[in-house]
Design an enzyme around this catalytic site. Structure first.
Site, PDB file in Angstrom:
ATOM      1  N   THR A  23       0.867  -1.182   0.000  1.00 23.23           N
ATOM      2  CA  THR A  23       0.000   0.000   0.000  1.00 23.23           C
ATOM      3  C   THR A  23       0.903   1.231   0.000  1.00 23.23           C
ATOM      4  O   THR A  23       1.058   1.902   1.014  1.00 23.23           O
ATOM      5  CB  THR A  23      -0.926   0.026   1.241  1.00 23.23           C
ATOM      6  OG1 THR A  23      -0.124  -0.140   2.426  1.00 23.23           O
ATOM      7  CG2 THR A  23      -1.958  -1.071   1.191  1.00 23.23           C
ATOM      8  N   THR A  52      -1.042  -2.791   5.423  1.00 20.09           N
ATOM      9  CA  THR A  52      -1.356  -1.616   6.253  1.00 20.09           C
ATOM     10  C   THR A  52      -2.288  -0.708   5.460  1.00 20.09           C
ATOM     11  O   THR A  52      -1.935  -0.243   4.378  1.00 20.09           O
ATOM     12  CB  THR A  52      -0.055  -0.869   6.603  1.00 20.09           C
ATOM     13  OG1 THR A  52       0.814  -1.785   7.262  1.00 20.09           O
ATOM     14  CG2 THR A  52      -0.332   0.311   7.526  1.00 20.09           C
ATOM     15  N   GLU A 110      11.941  -5.577   8.937  1.00 18.09           N
ATOM     16  CA  GLU A 110      12.886  -6.096   7.963  1.00 18.09           C
ATOM     17  C   GLU A 110      14.212  -6.397   8.660  1.00 18.09           C
ATOM     18  O   GLU A 110      14.577  -5.737   9.631  1.00 18.09           O
ATOM     19  CB  GLU A 110      13.076  -5.092   6.827  1.00 18.09           C
ATOM     20  CG  GLU A 110      11.842  -5.021   5.959  1.00 18.09           C
ATOM     21  CD  GLU A 110      11.956  -4.031   4.820  1.00 18.09           C
ATOM     22  OE1 GLU A 110      13.081  -3.782   4.348  1.00 18.09           O
ATOM     23  OE2 GLU A 110      10.920  -3.495   4.418  1.00 18.09           O
ATOM     24  N   GLY A 144      13.565   5.591   7.817  1.00 22.10           N
ATOM     25  CA  GLY A 144      13.171   5.464   6.421  1.00 22.10           C
ATOM     26  C   GLY A 144      12.489   4.131   6.244  1.00 22.10           C
ATOM     27  O   GLY A 144      11.936   3.581   7.195  1.00 22.10           O
ATOM     28  N   CYS A 172       7.758   1.529   5.501  1.00 21.63           N
ATOM     29  CA  CYS A 172       6.616   1.614   6.424  1.00 21.63           C
ATOM     30  C   CYS A 172       6.506   2.941   7.158  1.00 21.63           C
ATOM     31  O   CYS A 172       5.569   3.687   6.941  1.00 21.63           O
ATOM     32  CB  CYS A 172       6.680   0.466   7.431  1.00 21.63           C
ATOM     33  SG  CYS A 172       6.432  -1.134   6.656  1.00 21.63           S
ATOM     34  N   LYS A 191       5.813   6.392   5.123  1.00 21.87           N
ATOM     35  CA  LYS A 191       4.539   6.434   4.390  1.00 21.87           C
ATOM     36  C   LYS A 191       3.351   6.244   5.329  1.00 21.87           C
ATOM     37  O   LYS A 191       2.289   6.825   5.108  1.00 21.87           O
ATOM     38  CB  LYS A 191       4.513   5.407   3.253  1.00 21.87           C
ATOM     39  CG  LYS A 191       4.184   3.995   3.675  1.00 21.87           C
ATOM     40  CD  LYS A 191       3.687   3.150   2.507  1.00 21.87           C
ATOM     41  CE  LYS A 191       3.528   1.686   2.891  1.00 21.87           C
ATOM     42  NZ  LYS A 191       2.471   1.356   3.818  1.00 21.87           N
ATOM     43  N   LYS A 208      18.240   0.509   6.738  1.00 20.55           N
ATOM     44  CA  LYS A 208      18.693  -0.056   8.010  1.00 20.55           C
ATOM     45  C   LYS A 208      19.607  -1.224   7.693  1.00 20.55           C
ATOM     46  O   LYS A 208      19.582  -1.747   6.566  1.00 20.55           O
ATOM     47  CB  LYS A 208      17.502  -0.494   8.873  1.00 20.55           C
ATOM     48  CG  LYS A 208      16.736  -1.683   8.295  1.00 20.55           C
ATOM     49  CD  LYS A 208      15.429  -1.940   9.015  1.00 20.55           C
ATOM     50  CE  LYS A 208      15.595  -2.823  10.204  1.00 20.55           C
ATOM     51  NZ  LYS A 208      14.281  -3.321  10.719  1.00 20.55           N
TER      52      LYS A 208
HETATM   53  C1  UDX Z   1       8.754  -0.948  10.983  1.00 24.51           C
HETATM   54  C2  UDX Z   1       8.126  -1.410  12.304  1.00 24.51           C
HETATM   55  O1  UDX Z   1       9.152  -1.485  13.301  1.00 24.51           O
HETATM   56  C3  UDX Z   1       7.441  -2.744  12.131  1.00 24.51           C
HETATM   57  O2  UDX Z   1       6.806  -3.136  13.332  1.00 24.51           O
HETATM   58  C4  UDX Z   1       6.414  -2.618  11.011  1.00 24.51           C
HETATM   59  O3  UDX Z   1       5.817  -3.876  10.766  1.00 24.51           O
HETATM   60  C5  UDX Z   1       7.070  -2.125   9.741  1.00 24.51           C
HETATM   61  O4  UDX Z   1       7.752  -0.885   9.984  1.00 24.51           O
HETATM   62  P1  UDX Z   1      10.951  -1.597   9.611  1.00 24.51           P
HETATM   63  O5  UDX Z   1      10.490  -0.620   8.577  1.00 24.51           O
HETATM   64  O6  UDX Z   1      11.479  -2.922   9.168  1.00 24.51           O
HETATM   65  O7  UDX Z   1       9.762  -1.891  10.651  1.00 24.51           O
HETATM   66  O8  UDX Z   1      12.133  -0.893  10.409  1.00 24.51           O
HETATM   67  P2  UDX Z   1      12.408  -0.417  11.887  1.00 24.51           P
HETATM   68  O9  UDX Z   1      13.299  -1.376  12.554  1.00 24.51           O
HETATM   69  O10 UDX Z   1      11.167  -0.025  12.591  1.00 24.51           O
HETATM   70  O11 UDX Z   1      13.256   0.897  11.581  1.00 24.51           O
HETATM   71  C6  UDX Z   1      12.675   1.959  10.842  1.00 24.51           C
HETATM   72  C7  UDX Z   1      13.665   3.065  10.623  1.00 24.51           C
HETATM   73  O12 UDX Z   1      13.900   3.746  11.850  1.00 24.51           O
HETATM   74  C8  UDX Z   1      15.042   2.640  10.111  1.00 24.51           C
HETATM   75  O13 UDX Z   1      15.438   3.541   9.099  1.00 24.51           O
HETATM   76  C9  UDX Z   1      15.934   2.750  11.324  1.00 24.51           C
HETATM   77  O14 UDX Z   1      17.268   3.024  10.980  1.00 24.51           O
HETATM   78  C10 UDX Z   1      15.288   3.926  12.035  1.00 24.51           C
HETATM   79  N1  UDX Z   1      15.553   3.972  13.490  1.00 24.51           N
HETATM   80  C11 UDX Z   1      15.123   2.958  14.295  1.00 24.51           C
HETATM   81  C12 UDX Z   1      16.213   5.071  14.037  1.00 24.51           C
HETATM   82  O15 UDX Z   1      16.597   6.001  13.328  1.00 24.51           O
HETATM   83  N2  UDX Z   1      16.420   5.101  15.390  1.00 24.51           N
HETATM   84  C13 UDX Z   1      16.016   4.111  16.231  1.00 24.51           C
HETATM   85  O16 UDX Z   1      16.234   4.220  17.428  1.00 24.51           O
HETATM   86  C14 UDX Z   1      15.350   3.000  15.658  1.00 24.51           C
END
Ligand code: UDX
Length: 450
Positions: A85, A121, A152, A261, A264, A267, A341
Site C-alpha cells: 500500500t 497496512t 525487515e 526510512g 513503512c 509512508k 537499516k
Molecule cells: C517498521 C516497524 O518497526 C514494524 O513493526 C512494522 O511492521 C514495519 O515498519 P521496519 O520498517 O522494518 O519496521 O524498520 P524499523 O526497525 O522499525 O526501523 C525503521 C527506521 O527507523 C530505520 O530507518 C531505522 O534506521 C530507524 N531507526 C530505528 C532510528 O533512526 N532510530 C532508532 O532508534 C530505531
C-alpha cells in the site's frame, strides 16, 4: 491448513515461507512472473536473512509453491492479503489499488467458509469496505484484519515468534467462526503464550498505524533532543541511556541519527495524517507533520555536518557565506551505507541514499558502499559511483557512516586513516566511539554528541 498468500513482496514472501514452516500447505500468488520464478527457485529478489533457507526448505518439503494464477488459491481455506500500500504519488494518502485488485481477483475463487485475512497496512475503514465486497460474491466467506508487525532484517523470526497477535473480526457468530479458523493457523504461537488481542475491524487497522506512528514519534523525539544537545554541547546518547532506564520510556528506538526510512514508517505516518484529514480530525494528528519534518531535517544536519567539517579543514576551498555547502564541490566523500537499516537491501525512502544523492547534487565526488543495497541503489540512482568499502575509503577526504552495518561499526580508525586522504568522519548513526576515532587523529562529528 491450506493457505494462500496474495502478494509476495517483503511481507508476503516471508509470511508464505513461515506459514509453510509451521506445517501449513501454502501457495503464494503474485502478478509478477519473474518474482514467482525466483521464489520457486528459492532465490528471492530481496535480501532478508533466513528467507532463502526457509524458502528452500519448504519448497523441498512440498509445503510451498508460488504461482501467478489466482485459480491456484481456490483450494485454500485461509487467504492472506499481503500486497503493498505505497504512498500515492504527490500525496500523503495510501494507494489501495493493489489491495482492491487482489480482492477482486480472489473473490471468484472463494469457497464457502473461506477466511480472507488482511495483513497490508490500510487506512482505517478499508476492512469494512472489503468485507462488504467479499460478502457480495461469497456470503459465507469472512474477513479478518490481522496486522503484521514484522521488521525487515529479522522478519522471519518476527513472523514465527510475534510479540502479539491482533485480530479485527466481524460481530457475532461469523466473527467467532473466522477467529477459530485463524487460531488454528497460529496454533503454535498461541500455545506458547503469545498475547492475543481480538477486536473490531477499525481498531485492528488503527493498531498498526498507531504503533508505527508511535515508533516514528519516538525516533523524532530523540532526534529533536539531538538538535538541542548540539545547541548546548550535551550528549544525546547519554541522554537516551538515562531516560531509557525509565521502564515507562524504554531505551529502544531512542537512537538519534540520520532518521527513519523504509517502506513503512514514513509512508504510514503520512497516510495516517491524510486519513485523519478525510475524517475531519486533521488537527489531531498535526504533530505527525512535525515528526516527519524533524526526521527529514536530520538529513540536512548530516549534509551540513560534512560540509562544515570540510570547510573548517580547508579554508581556501570554502566559498559559502550563509551556507558552507560550497565546501563540498569536488571533495571525495566515502558514503558507508545505502539501505534504510542494516541487514536489509531495502532503499525505499532511505535517509542514507538521500544524503548520498544530496552530496552528489552539491558537487561532491561521492563513492558509495553498502554490503547489500548497491544493486537497488544503482537501479534508482545510476548517477552515483558505487564501490567496495575499501575502494570507497581509499583517498576519501571525509567518511560518512549512514547505515550501521556491523562492518562499519567495527571499522578500525587507524586502518581507515592509513587509506583515506582526510581525517573527517561524520557518524550519521552515532555508533562509532568518538574517543577512539579522535585518538587516531580524526575530526569526529555525530548528531547531538560533543
Ligand atoms: C517498521 C516497524 O518497526 C514494524 O513493526 C512494522 O511492521 C514495519 O515498519 P521496519 O520498517 O522494518 O519496521 O524498520 P524499523 O526497525 O522499525 O526501523 C525503521 C527506521 O527507523 C530505520 O530507518 C531505522 O534506521 C530507524 N531507526 C530505528 C532510528 O533512526 N532510530 C532508532 O532508534 C530505531
Amino acid at each position: 491448513m491450506r493457505i494462500s498468500v496474495i502478494g509476495c513482496g517483503y511481507l508476503g514472501a516471508v509470511h508464505a515461507a513461515c506459514m509453510a514452516a509451521l506445517g501449513h500447505q501454502v501457495v503464494g500468488i503474485d502478478v509478477d512472473p519473474d518474482k514467482v520464478d525466483a521464489l520457486n527457485a528459492a532465490t528471492p529478489s530481496i535480501f532478508e536473512p533466513g528467507l532463502g533457507d526457509a524458502l528452500a526448505a519448504e519448497l523441498e518439503a512440498g509445503r510451498l509453491r508460488f504461482s501467478t494464477d489466482y485459480a491456484d488459491a481456490a483450494e485454500a481455506r485461509v487467504h492472506f492479503i499481503a500486497v503493498g500500500t505505497p504512498q500515492r504519488r504527490g500525496e500523503g494518502a495510501a494507494d489501495l489499488t493493489y489491495v482492491h485488485a487482489a480482492v477482486e481477483a480472489l473473490v471468484p475463487h472463494l469457497r464457502p467458509g473461506a477466511v480472507v485475512v488482511g495483513k497490508s497496512t490500510v487506512p482505517v475503514g478499508t476492512a469494512q469496505l472489503l468485507a462488504e465486497r467479499i460478502h457480495a460474491d461469497q456470503p459465507d466467506a469472512s474477513l479478518v484484519w490481522n496486522p503484521e508487525f514484522l521488521r525487515e532484517g529479522v522478519a522471519v523470526a518476527d513472523t514465527l515468534h510475534p510479540d502479539r497477535i491482533v485480530y479485527g473480526i466481524p460481530a457475532g457468530d461469523e466473527g467467532d467462526r473466522a477467529r477459530a479458523v485463524l487460531d488454528e493457523v497460529y496454533a503454535d504461537a498461541l500455545a506458547s503464550g503469545t498475547p492475543q488481542v481480538v477486536t473490531d475491524y477499525a481498531t485492528a487497522e488503527l493498531v498498526k498505524v498507531a504503533a508505527n506512528a508511535f515508533l516514528a514519534t519516538k525516533i523524532s523525539f530523540i532526534n529533536a533532543m539531538s538538535e538541542v544537545a548540539d545547541a548546548v554541547g550535551a550528549d544525546v546518547t547519554h541522554l537516551a541511556d538515562a531516560i531509557g532506564h525509565d521502564p515507562r520510556i524504554g531505551r529502544k528506538f531512542l537512537n538519534a541519527g540520520v532518521g527513519f526510512g523504509g517502506g513503512c514508517l514514513p509512508k504510514d505516518i503520512r497516510a495516517f495524517r491524510a486519513r485523519a484529514e478525510e475524517l475531519g480530525i486533521g488537527d489531531t494528528l498535526g504533530f505527525l507533520r512535525e515528526v516527519d519534518a524533524i526526521n527529514l531535517r536530520q538529513r540536512d544536519r548530516v549534509v551540513d555536518a560534512i560540509a562544515g567539517a570540510l570547510s573548517v579543514n580547508d579554508g581556501d576551498r570554502y566559498f559559502g557565506s550563509d551556507s558552507s555547502t560550497g565546501s563540498l564541490v569536488g571533495r571525495r566523500i566515502a558514503v558507508l551505507g545505502l539501505a534504510f537499516k542494516p541487514e536489509s537491501d531495502d532503499i525505499r525512502d532511505s535517509p542514507a541514499l538521500d544524503v548520498a544523492v544530496r552530496l552528489k547534487g552539491l558537487g561532491a565526488d561521492v563513492v558509495c558502499a553498502d554490503p547489500k543495497a548497491i544493486p537497488n541503489a544503482r537501479a534508482k540512482h545510476p548517477q552515483l559511483a558505487y564501490a567496495s568499502t575499501a575502494e570507497a575509503l581509499a583517498g576519501a577526504e571525509a567518511v560518512v557512516l549512514l547505515t550501521e552495518w556491523r562492518e562499519y561499526r567495527d571499522l578500525d580508525p587507524a586502518a581507515v586513516a592509513a587509506v583515506a586522504s582526510g581525517r573527517i568522519v561524520v557518524d550519521g548513526r552515532n555508533v562509532l566511539d568518538p574517543d577512539a576515532w579522535r585518538a587516531a587523529g580524526w575530526t569526529y562529528r555525530g548528531l547531538g554528541r560533543p
